[in-house]
Design an enzyme around this catalytic site. Structure first.
Site, short mmCIF file in Angstrom:
data_model
loop_
_atom_site.label_atom_id
_atom_site.label_comp_id
_atom_site.label_asym_id
_atom_site.label_seq_id
_atom_site.Cartn_x
_atom_site.Cartn_y
_atom_site.Cartn_z
N SER A 174 0.82 -1.21 0.00
CA SER A 174 0.00 0.00 0.00
C SER A 174 0.85 1.26 0.00
O SER A 174 2.01 1.26 0.42
CB SER A 174 -0.90 0.02 1.23
N1 SAH Z 1 -0.97 -4.01 3.75
C1 SAH Z 1 -0.39 -4.79 2.69
C2 SAH Z 1 -1.36 -4.81 1.54
C3 SAH Z 1 -1.24 -6.03 0.74
S1 SAH Z 1 -2.35 -6.13 -0.63
C4 SAH Z 1 0.93 -4.17 2.29
O1 SAH Z 1 1.08 -2.96 2.41
O2 SAH Z 1 1.82 -4.89 1.81
C5 SAH Z 1 -3.67 -7.06 0.07
C6 SAH Z 1 -3.38 -8.46 0.48
O3 SAH Z 1 -4.61 -9.06 0.86
C7 SAH Z 1 -2.79 -9.34 -0.62
O4 SAH Z 1 -1.57 -9.85 -0.20
C8 SAH Z 1 -3.84 -10.44 -0.79
O5 SAH Z 1 -3.29 -11.72 -1.07
C9 SAH Z 1 -4.52 -10.43 0.56
N2 SAH Z 1 -5.85 -11.05 0.57
C10 SAH Z 1 -6.80 -11.01 -0.39
N3 SAH Z 1 -7.87 -11.74 -0.02
C11 SAH Z 1 -7.58 -12.27 1.19
C12 SAH Z 1 -8.28 -13.14 2.08
N4 SAH Z 1 -9.49 -13.64 1.82
N5 SAH Z 1 -7.68 -13.47 3.25
C13 SAH Z 1 -6.44 -13.00 3.56
N6 SAH Z 1 -5.73 -12.19 2.76
C14 SAH Z 1 -6.29 -11.82 1.58
#
Ligand code: SAH
Length: 211
Positions: free
Chosen positions: A61
């Site tokens: 993010s």
């Molecule tokens: N805060 C993180 C954002 C990652 S993007 C950062 O800054 O790196 C969002 C993440 O949510 C992705 O890695 C994706 O795989 C995860 N995600 C999507 N659906 C999900 C679910 N049902 N359960 C757990 N994680 C999930």
């Protein structure tokens, strides 16, 4: 001063001008090396105020969004926090300095493993990691003072609302994909007060797990 430190100081100035005033959050941004959470080829962009691609077609993010979500959570050192969507682990690392314990859930195993290794290398030891579908939350550790969802959801799952402590705060990007709004939800008994904060873009929450 190396380039990263200079770029980091610039980023912190930008965050301040964007109304991130909580000193503990700015200090956490200072402590966490964002360059370690992005792919090697993108390291020179680590301190731009932008989201960047990470493995598994996911994104780390934007620093402003990380800081803003954290500020809206009004963190207390005594808090136990549930995070859905570990991704790179950057937001997790920021939260780890501001709370007692973080419970983070990720559906893509290699991302979870890489985040776990990064946090271990930074000697962060108050985070528990789980490879699971975040729709389930983390029932055995509930209720949580704070819940943060870092993937786009159409509606807030009832399971997550049920795992929020009375008086607790949840922030999440809610709405149709591409039109999601950052929502702040405050629980008061059976009432959930909703505030719309700003338009954001996140990768979608996907059901099930991937190995
Ligand atoms: N805060 C993180 C954002 C990652 S993007 C950062 O800054 O790196 C969002 C993440 O949510 C992705 O890695 C994706 O795989 C995860 N995600 C999507 N659906 C999900 C679910 N049902 N359960 C757990 N994680 C999930």
């Amino acid at each position: 001063m190396n380039d990263f430190l200079l770029h980091k100081a610039n980023l912190i100035m930008q965050l301040r001008s964007q109304s991130i005033t909580d000193k503990s959050i700015l200090s956490a941004v200072e402590k966490v090396p964002r360059e370690k959470f992005v792919p090697e080829s993108l390291r020179q962009h680590a301190y731009e105020n932008a989201s960047l691609p990470i493995a598994g077609n996911q994104t780390i993010s934007q620093p402003y969004v990380v800081a803003r979500m954290t500020q809206e959570l009004a963190m207390k050192q005594s808090d136990r926090v549930l995070e859905i969507g570990t991704g790179s682990g950057y937001q997790t690392a920021i939260l780890s300095f501001l709370a007692r314990r973080i419970y983070t859930v990720e559906r893509i195993r290699p991302l979870l493993v890489s985040a776990e290794n990064q946090l271990k290398a930074l000697k962060i030891s108050n985070v528990l990691f789980r490879h699971a579908d975040g729709h389930l939350g983390w029932p055995e550790a509930a209720p949580f003072e704070k819940i943060i969802v870092t993937c786009q959801i159409k509606n807030i799952p009832e399971t997550l609302k049920a795992q929020l402590k009375d008086g607790g705060i949840l922030v999440a990007p809610v709405g149709e994909a591409g039109k999601e709004i950052l929502l702040k939800v405050t629980r008061n008994g059976d009432q959930f007060k909703m505030e719309e904060l700003m338009a954001v873009r996140f990768v979608p929450m996907v059901a099930g797990t991937a190995s």
